[in-house]
Design an enzyme around this catalytic site. Structure first.
Site, PDB file in Angstrom:
ATOM      1  N   LYS A 191      48.521  40.368  33.710  1.00  0.00           N
ATOM      2  CA  LYS A 191      48.284  39.127  34.062  1.00  0.00           C
ATOM      3  C   LYS A 191      47.039  38.659  34.437  1.00  0.00           C
ATOM      4  O   LYS A 191      46.881  39.072  35.470  1.00  0.00           O
ATOM      5  CB  LYS A 191      49.353  38.889  35.253  1.00  0.00           C
ATOM      6  CG  LYS A 191      49.923  37.433  35.274  1.00  0.00           C
ATOM      7  CD  LYS A 191      48.934  36.403  35.835  1.00  0.00           C
ATOM      8  CE  LYS A 191      48.337  36.374  37.421  1.00  0.00           C
ATOM      9  NZ  LYS A 191      47.285  35.268  37.513  1.00  0.00           N
ATOM     10  N   SER A 245      41.892  40.285  45.810  1.00  0.00           N
ATOM     11  CA  SER A 245      41.309  40.028  47.392  1.00  0.00           C
ATOM     12  C   SER A 245      42.372  40.921  48.020  1.00  0.00           C
ATOM     13  O   SER A 245      43.394  41.192  47.762  1.00  0.00           O
ATOM     14  CB  SER A 245      41.743  38.456  47.685  1.00  0.00           C
ATOM     15  OG  SER A 245      43.155  38.040  47.583  1.00  0.00           O
ATOM     16  N   THR A 246      42.089  41.247  49.383  1.00  0.00           N
ATOM     17  CA  THR A 246      42.695  41.895  50.223  1.00  0.00           C
ATOM     18  C   THR A 246      43.861  41.011  50.739  1.00  0.00           C
ATOM     19  O   THR A 246      45.172  41.674  50.766  1.00  0.00           O
ATOM     20  CB  THR A 246      41.998  42.414  51.559  1.00  0.00           C
ATOM     21  OG1 THR A 246      40.816  43.249  51.123  1.00  0.00           O
ATOM     22  CG2 THR A 246      42.723  42.836  52.530  1.00  0.00           C
ATOM     23  N   GLY A 249      46.469  41.495  47.893  1.00  0.00           N
ATOM     24  CA  GLY A 249      46.719  43.007  47.761  1.00  0.00           C
ATOM     25  C   GLY A 249      47.918  43.427  48.841  1.00  0.00           C
ATOM     26  O   GLY A 249      48.681  44.075  48.465  1.00  0.00           O
ATOM     27  N   GLU A 267      42.634  47.622  44.365  1.00  0.00           N
ATOM     28  CA  GLU A 267      41.454  47.684  44.328  1.00  0.00           C
ATOM     29  C   GLU A 267      41.026  46.313  44.937  1.00  0.00           C
ATOM     30  O   GLU A 267      41.264  45.312  44.322  1.00  0.00           O
ATOM     31  CB  GLU A 267      40.764  47.706  43.077  1.00  0.00           C
ATOM     32  CG  GLU A 267      41.372  48.867  42.242  1.00  0.00           C
ATOM     33  CD  GLU A 267      41.072  50.190  42.865  1.00  0.00           C
ATOM     34  OE1 GLU A 267      39.922  50.368  43.513  1.00  0.00           O
ATOM     35  OE2 GLU A 267      41.649  50.947  42.265  1.00  0.00           O
ATOM     36  N   CYS A 302      33.048  42.553  43.853  1.00  0.00           N
ATOM     37  CA  CYS A 302      33.047  43.096  45.081  1.00  0.00           C
ATOM     38  C   CYS A 302      32.421  44.085  45.749  1.00  0.00           C
ATOM     39  O   CYS A 302      32.569  44.288  47.043  1.00  0.00           O
ATOM     40  CB  CYS A 302      34.627  44.015  44.548  1.00  0.00           C
ATOM     41  SG  CYS A 302      34.260  45.273  43.242  1.00  0.00           S
ATOM     42  N   GLU A 401      34.366  38.363  53.441  1.00  0.00           N
ATOM     43  CA  GLU A 401      33.813  38.375  51.758  1.00  0.00           C
ATOM     44  C   GLU A 401      33.607  37.093  51.598  1.00  0.00           C
ATOM     45  O   GLU A 401      34.263  36.330  51.442  1.00  0.00           O
ATOM     46  CB  GLU A 401      34.853  38.966  51.113  1.00  0.00           C
ATOM     47  CG  GLU A 401      34.246  39.365  49.783  1.00  0.00           C
ATOM     48  CD  GLU A 401      35.203  39.974  48.864  1.00  0.00           C
ATOM     49  OE1 GLU A 401      36.446  39.626  48.800  1.00  0.00           O
ATOM     50  OE2 GLU A 401      34.777  40.721  47.917  1.00  0.00           O
TER      51      GLU A 401
END
Ligand code: NAD
Length: 499
Positions: A191, A245-246, A249, A267, A302, A401
């Site tokens: 995806k 992104s966290t 995630g 990641e 990143c 970030e």
């Protein structure tokens, strides 16, 4: 090899056609309900075309296709040397289609086409080719047990792997998943980001042409909360390799918990520290490397070193040199030869980056360079390379970030404070230490809580080494032989030996 002149890229872009349909079971097809979304170019905002808006039903069809391909062994049970040959051909096809892929990547996400051609295309081919080369050279194990038993420790492919990837390096991120997942015999449903769907679809076509059996590598474009969520919740997906992104995630772990406890390898984001000590003699080299690392790819990396920790005695000089590097990174037309920095991916990312620049000023940081949107007339999304001085590690621009060409300079007094500041982050993707003192360089490198630490450089990267983060930067490692662990199950088989 003759490269086309700069004007040729613009002409090619104008003449290019785009196919945004899914690729399932070896065929291009529209989303089942016919839904699409519009994909615009970050270069000039123009509409590139409709892209299939994959939904749960499309994901389900792709997973069923992947499962059938896995179960009948058309790929998984081919000898490693045979899989190697197909993947080598796939890598060669990527190189052969390099100019087409580079142009698509630029139109997808805004990076300079020269970089896409020089960096992204060869890195994508290398990731596929390297795992192809590796797969008939890795051995399983026999355990040192007693004389009446034999214990085999073997690695088996997981089955159906879902890959969900971001837009900042669309091809490379996909290849870091595809290489080890396909080499080990899995079937994949990819995806891509809704912001960058085209190269993923083209990669899947090239893989088919290279001889990858239909159904082994499927692509379903669509939004994260639709196609992405459906893939991560699917009961017949064995593992998810996620890069993004966290924030998302975290959702991957929830989806696994709510569904079949599929393996999740995340990641995620970063806020990497770049620590400069006064005993590093060549400050211009450090500054040039910093500019090249934070402004490359429009700062949408990143691992970009977005937090610079500099000893207070050299901070003023260092900021002056970094600011002097910024003009070399002024954004330009991504389709023109020699452009160093291109466009941010879309209006949303532009607003986010400008919002952070405003927040930095509101919290009292000093703008030493940049800070403005430029080239607005183009219809694209361009921001100047931006340097903030006088930043505190507690400010929003130091904690979060930004994912744009913005660097924050923070001053420190001594080594202990530098280490403490570097580690005061929820992220831990990369870090670097700059010192000519060997003991200090090793000491600080050991103390930094990050998946990769650079000493006196920031540019080295290779498919041979693991890439991934500590803390909220993730829980997996892409690249290197270690990535094979993510896409295989360990099986123990005991055999009795009668004496
Ligand atoms: P993102 O998390 O917004 O999206 C990543 C992917 O997840 C996209 O395909 C998106 O459609 C999908 N997604 C979004 N919401 C979802 C949901 N609810 N369910 C399922 N899927 C969903 O990230 P992005 O903006 O595309 O990429 C930027 C981020 O990626 C940055 O944080 C960057 O640091 C990170 N990144 C990390 C690495 C690494 O190796 N650690 C590499 C590149 C990028």
């Amino acid at each position: 090899m003759n490269r086309p002149a700069a004007t040729d890229w613009a002409a090619r872009a104008a003449a290019a056609t785009f196919d945004g349909r899914c690729l399932v079971e070896g065929e291009r097809r529209a989303a089942m309900d016919g839904a699409t979304f519009d994909k615009h170019s970050p270069v000039d905002g123009r509409l590139l075309g409709p892209v299939a808006r994959g939904q749960a039903a499309d994901v389900d069809a792709a997973v069923r296709s992947a499962r059938a391909a896995f179960d009948d062994g058309r790929w998984a049970r081919q000898p490693p040397a045979a899989r190697k040959k197909v993947l080598q051909r796939f890598a060669e096809a990527i190189l052969a289609a390099g100019e087409e892929l580079a142009l698509l990547e630029t139109l997808d996400m805004g990076k300079p086409v020269g970089h896409a051609l020089a960096v992204d295309v060869p890195a994508t081919a290398r990731a596929i080719g390297w795992y192809a080369e590796a797969i008939d050279k890795v051995y399983d194990e026999i355990a040192p047990t007693g004389p009446n038993a034999l214990a085999l420790i073997t690695r088996e492919p997981m089955g159906v792997v879902g890959s969900i990837v971001p837009w900042n390096y669309p091809m490379i991120m996909a290849a870091w998943k595809l290489g080890p997942a396909l080499a080990t015999g899995n079937s994949v449903v990819l995806k891509p980001s809704e912001k960058s769907p085209y190269t993923a679809l083209r990669l899947a076509e090239l893989a088919l042409q290279a001889g990858l059996p239909a159904g082994v590598f499927n692509v379903v474009p669509g939004y994260g909360h639709e196609a992405g969520e459906a893939l991560a919740l699917h009961m017949d997906v064995d593992a998810i390799g996620f890069t993004g992104s966290t924030r998302v995630g975290r959702k991957m772990l929830e989806y696994a918990g709510r569904s079949n406890l599929k393996r999740v390898f995340n990641e995620l984001g970063g806020k990497s520290a770049f620590v400069v000590f006064p005993d590093f003699a060549d400050l211009p080299r450090a500054a040039k490397t910093l500019a090249g690392s934070i402004f490359f790819n429009q700062g949408e990396s990143c691992n970009a070193p977005s937090r610079v920790l500099v000893h207070e005695t050299i901070a003023e000089e260092f900021v002056r040199i970094v600011a002097a590097e910024a003009p070399a990174w002024q954004p330009g037309d991504p389709l023109a030869a020699g452009t160093a920095m291109g466009a941010l991916v879309d209006q949303g990312q532009l607003d986010t980056v400008l919002g952070y620049i405003q927040a930095g000023q509101d919290e009292g940081a000093r703008l030493a360079a940049g800070g403005q949107r430029v080239r607005a007339d183009s219809g694209g999304f361009y921001v100047q390379p931006t340097v903030f001085d006088g930043v505190a590690n507690t400010m929003k621009i130091a904690r979060e970030e930004i994912f744009g060409p913005v660097v924050s300079v923070i001053r420190f007094r001594d080594e202990a404070e530098a280490i403490a500041l570097a580690n005061q982050s929820s992220y831990g993707l990369q870090a670097s230490v700059w010192s000519d003192n060997l003991n200090r360089a090793h000491r600080v490198a050991r103390a930094l809580r990050a998946g990769t630490v650079h000493v006196n450089q920031y540019d080295e990267d290779d498919i041979t080494v693991p890439f991934g983060g500590y803390k909220q930067s993730g829980n997996g490692r892409d690249k290197s032989l270690h990535a094979l662990d993510k896409y295989t199950e360990l099986k123990t088989t005991w055999l009795r030996i009668d004496s």
